[in-house]
Design a protein around this motif. Sequence first.
Motif, PDB file in Angstrom:
ATOM      1  N   ARG A 112      41.580  22.150 153.046  1.00  8.86           N
ATOM      2  CA  ARG A 112      43.001  21.805 153.146  1.00  8.86           C
ATOM      3  C   ARG A 112      43.597  22.334 154.440  1.00  8.86           C
ATOM      4  NH1 ARG A 112      42.772  23.736 147.834  1.00  8.86           N
ATOM      5  NH2 ARG A 112      42.939  22.132 146.227  1.00  8.86           N
ATOM      6  N   HIS A 113      43.228  23.560 154.779  1.00  3.53           N
ATOM      7  CA  HIS A 113      43.740  24.165 156.006  1.00  3.53           C
ATOM      8  C   HIS A 113      43.301  23.345 157.222  1.00  3.53           C
ATOM      9  CE1 HIS A 113      45.095  27.573 158.532  1.00  3.53           C
ATOM     10  NE2 HIS A 113      44.118  27.159 159.331  1.00  3.53           N
ATOM     11  N   ALA A 114      42.020  23.003 157.281  1.00  4.27           N
ATOM     12  CA  ALA A 114      41.495  22.254 158.423  1.00  4.27           C
ATOM     13  C   ALA A 114      42.171  20.891 158.541  1.00  4.27           C
ATOM     14  CB  ALA A 114      39.981  22.088 158.279  1.00  4.27           C
ATOM     15  N   LEU A 115      42.332  20.214 157.420  1.00  5.44           N
ATOM     16  CA  LEU A 115      42.977  18.903 157.442  1.00  5.44           C
ATOM     17  C   LEU A 115      44.428  19.026 157.884  1.00  5.44           C
ATOM     18  CD1 LEU A 115      42.691  15.886 156.872  1.00  5.44           C
ATOM     19  CD2 LEU A 115      43.362  16.346 154.502  1.00  5.44           C
ATOM     20  N   GLY A 116      45.109  20.057 157.405  1.00  3.41           N
ATOM     21  CA  GLY A 116      46.499  20.265 157.793  1.00  3.41           C
ATOM     22  C   GLY A 116      46.650  20.543 159.276  1.00  3.41           C
ATOM     23  N   VAL A 117      45.742  21.339 159.841  1.00  3.66           N
ATOM     24  CA  VAL A 117      45.791  21.618 161.277  1.00  3.66           C
ATOM     25  C   VAL A 117      45.564  20.327 162.062  1.00  3.66           C
ATOM     26  CG1 VAL A 117      44.754  22.890 163.193  1.00  3.66           C
ATOM     27  CG2 VAL A 117      45.033  24.002 160.978  1.00  3.66           C
ATOM     28  N   ALA A 118      44.612  19.520 161.613  1.00  4.79           N
ATOM     29  CA  ALA A 118      44.325  18.259 162.284  1.00  4.79           C
ATOM     30  C   ALA A 118      45.538  17.327 162.267  1.00  4.79           C
ATOM     31  CB  ALA A 118      43.128  17.580 161.622  1.00  4.79           C
ATOM     32  N   ILE A 119      46.139  17.175 161.101  1.00  9.10           N
ATOM     33  CA  ILE A 119      47.300  16.291 160.961  1.00  9.10           C
ATOM     34  C   ILE A 119      48.469  16.816 161.795  1.00  9.10           C
ATOM     35  CG2 ILE A 119      49.054  15.468 159.336  1.00  9.10           C
ATOM     36  CD1 ILE A 119      46.778  15.549 157.184  1.00  9.10           C
ATOM     37  N   GLY A 120      48.695  18.119 161.734  1.00  5.64           N
ATOM     38  CA  GLY A 120      49.821  18.709 162.458  1.00  5.64           C
ATOM     39  C   GLY A 120      49.651  18.615 163.966  1.00  5.64           C
ATOM     40  N   ALA A 121      48.440  18.884 164.469  1.00  3.29           N
ATOM     41  CA  ALA A 121      48.198  18.812 165.909  1.00  3.29           C
ATOM     42  C   ALA A 121      48.373  17.383 166.412  1.00  3.29           C
ATOM     43  CB  ALA A 121      46.795  19.334 166.226  1.00  3.29           C
ATOM     44  N   ARG A 122      47.877  16.426 165.652  1.00  7.00           N
ATOM     45  CA  ARG A 122      48.045  15.030 166.070  1.00  7.00           C
ATOM     46  C   ARG A 122      49.514  14.623 166.043  1.00  7.00           C
ATOM     47  NH1 ARG A 122      44.748  10.557 162.931  1.00  7.00           N
ATOM     48  NH2 ARG A 122      46.181  11.156 161.269  1.00  7.00           N
ATOM     49  N   TRP A 123      50.254  15.091 165.040  1.00  6.86           N
ATOM     50  CA  TRP A 123      51.688  14.775 164.960  1.00  6.86           C
ATOM     51  C   TRP A 123      52.423  15.293 166.191  1.00  6.86           C
ATOM     52  CZ3 TRP A 123      56.098  17.859 164.737  1.00  6.86           C
ATOM     53  CH2 TRP A 123      57.277  17.203 164.378  1.00  6.86           C
ATOM     54  N   ILE A 124      52.070  16.480 166.650  1.00  5.14           N
ATOM     55  CA  ILE A 124      52.700  17.039 167.851  1.00  5.14           C
ATOM     56  C   ILE A 124      52.440  16.134 169.053  1.00  5.14           C
ATOM     57  CG2 ILE A 124      52.612  18.950 169.497  1.00  5.14           C
ATOM     58  CD1 ILE A 124      52.029  20.805 167.100  1.00  5.14           C
ATOM     59  N   GLU A 260      59.809  22.518 160.660  1.00  2.00           N
ATOM     60  CA  GLU A 260      60.078  22.022 159.306  1.00  2.00           C
ATOM     61  C   GLU A 260      59.574  20.597 159.140  1.00  2.00           C
ATOM     62  OE1 GLU A 260      63.927  21.207 156.354  1.00  2.00           O
ATOM     63  OE2 GLU A 260      64.157  22.442 158.157  1.00  2.00           O
ATOM     64  N   GLU A 261      59.788  19.757 160.159  1.00  2.00           N
ATOM     65  CA  GLU A 261      59.325  18.374 160.078  1.00  2.00           C
ATOM     66  C   GLU A 261      57.800  18.312 160.078  1.00  2.00           C
ATOM     67  OE1 GLU A 261      59.909  14.079 162.384  1.00  2.00           O
ATOM     68  OE2 GLU A 261      60.898  15.898 163.147  1.00  2.00           O
ATOM     69  N   LEU A 262      57.170  19.146 160.902  1.00  2.00           N
ATOM     70  CA  LEU A 262      55.710  19.182 160.952  1.00  2.00           C
ATOM     71  C   LEU A 262      55.144  19.556 159.590  1.00  2.00           C
ATOM     72  CD1 LEU A 262      53.581  20.865 163.744  1.00  2.00           C
ATOM     73  CD2 LEU A 262      53.019  21.175 161.351  1.00  2.00           C
ATOM     74  N   ILE A 263      55.693  20.588 158.987  1.00  2.00           N
ATOM     75  CA  ILE A 263      55.206  21.046 157.683  1.00  2.00           C
ATOM     76  C   ILE A 263      55.376  19.962 156.629  1.00  2.00           C
ATOM     77  CG2 ILE A 263      55.719  22.653 155.799  1.00  2.00           C
ATOM     78  CD1 ILE A 263      56.156  24.804 157.944  1.00  2.00           C
ATOM     79  N   ARG A 264      56.485  19.236 156.683  1.00  2.00           N
ATOM     80  CA  ARG A 264      56.705  18.162 155.712  1.00  2.00           C
ATOM     81  C   ARG A 264      55.672  17.045 155.878  1.00  2.00           C
ATOM     82  NH1 ARG A 264      61.493  17.403 156.793  1.00  2.00           N
ATOM     83  NH2 ARG A 264      61.385  15.577 158.164  1.00  2.00           N
ATOM     84  N   GLN A 265      55.409  16.659 157.121  1.00  2.00           N
ATOM     85  CA  GLN A 265      54.426  15.621 157.384  1.00  2.00           C
ATOM     86  C   GLN A 265      53.044  16.046 156.886  1.00  2.00           C
ATOM     87  OE1 GLN A 265      54.644  12.574 158.881  1.00  2.00           O
ATOM     88  NE2 GLN A 265      56.856  12.652 159.199  1.00  2.00           N
ATOM     89  N   VAL A 266      52.668  17.266 157.189  1.00  2.00           N
ATOM     90  CA  VAL A 266      51.356  17.781 156.799  1.00  2.00           C
ATOM     91  C   VAL A 266      51.220  17.835 155.285  1.00  2.00           C
ATOM     92  CG1 VAL A 266      49.963  19.883 156.752  1.00  2.00           C
ATOM     93  CG2 VAL A 266      50.901  19.059 158.915  1.00  2.00           C
ATOM     94  N   THR A 267      52.237  18.339 154.613  1.00  2.00           N
ATOM     95  CA  THR A 267      52.187  18.476 153.158  1.00  2.00           C
ATOM     96  C   THR A 267      51.987  17.134 152.483  1.00  2.00           C
ATOM     97  OG1 THR A 267      53.661  20.398 153.284  1.00  2.00           O
ATOM     98  CG2 THR A 267      53.419  19.339 151.135  1.00  2.00           C
ATOM     99  N   ASP A 268      52.708  16.119 152.918  1.00  2.00           N
ATOM    100  CA  ASP A 268      52.600  14.784 152.317  1.00  2.00           C
ATOM    101  C   ASP A 268      51.206  14.200 152.520  1.00  2.00           C
ATOM    102  OD1 ASP A 268      55.224  14.981 151.556  1.00  2.00           O
ATOM    103  OD2 ASP A 268      56.013  13.697 153.153  1.00  2.00           O
ATOM    104  N   GLN A 269      50.667  14.347 153.708  1.00  2.00           N
ATOM    105  CA  GLN A 269      49.381  13.714 154.004  1.00  2.00           C
ATOM    106  C   GLN A 269      48.207  14.455 153.369  1.00  2.00           C
ATOM    107  OE1 GLN A 269      48.733  11.896 157.889  1.00  2.00           O
ATOM    108  NE2 GLN A 269      50.845  12.387 158.426  1.00  2.00           N
ATOM    109  N   ILE A 270      48.319  15.762 153.228  1.00  2.11           N
ATOM    110  CA  ILE A 270      47.271  16.497 152.507  1.00  2.11           C
ATOM    111  C   ILE A 270      47.248  16.064 151.042  1.00  2.11           C
ATOM    112  CG2 ILE A 270      46.577  18.767 151.631  1.00  2.11           C
ATOM    113  CD1 ILE A 270      47.456  19.983 154.225  1.00  2.11           C
TER     114      ILE A 270
END
Length: 284
Positions: A112-124, A260-270
């Motif tokens: 979950r952590h790895a996927l969240g980092v991937a999603i968050g980095a791409r979102w940035i 806050e927006e990054l965390i929301r995006q990551v949470t939904d996609q995980i």
Amino acid sequence: MKVTLEQLIRAAGELPPMPQAAQKALQLIRDPEVNMGEVAAVLAVDQVLSGLVLRMANSAFYGLPGRVVTVHQAVMVLGSNAVRDMLLASTVAGYLSRPLPGYALPGGALWRHALGVAIGARWIFEKRRWKGTDEVYYAGLLCDIGKLPFEKLLRGVQAEAGEWLHGSFLEMERQYFGIDHALLGAEIGRRWHLPDELITAIAHHHQPATASQYREMVAAVHVADAAMMMLGVGVGVDGLRYRLEGEALDLLGFEESEMEELIRQVTDQIYLAELFLSDRAPGW
């Protein structure tokens, strides 16, 4: 206790290989002129991957009026980006989903952590309209791969000892083994023949100021990693003892309101990924 790189890599055991169908499909998807019919034909020979794309296409998230019954229909509905992400997430889940008692992480936590980092980095990167969104996603997905060899060795270290209460696992890895999981992960990446930018991001994701190249990618992975720590995803007994570097925020032009927006995006996609891949990554 000093150990060699070879000893650490052997301690990881053999990582499950990526299914041949997934390798071929990912190779096809890298081509911007890809024919998705070819991708479907490759995936159709793998029972597990076929089931994943069909489940994903028929999910409530896509809200299609009728059932998707063939792999060809599924990949057309999903598109190349979604299929690529599913293949990568599924493959990484195979070796990051197991419990890691050396880090006090339950099954699925590191995945979950790895996927969240991937999603968050791409979102940035996407928000800034920068090139390299695929590469930064892969870098985030693999940034903690070096924890796998360390985990078995850390089981022999008393995590409850007083010295662990004042530092991070990163500091303890260096103290006990002479190398940390970021540098070890970069070495594994070299042996996997990963591109230089991914190796650099893995090596420096905890200390982005030390990177001399690909600094935006390293900074994005660093900030996304910190976001997952704030969420408490993939946090072991060392808690939140990782510093978010201001230089990385400045380099990205990252505003406080974006977290806050990054965390929301990551949470939904995980959450969506867990629904689609739950049968592939046991222990969730």
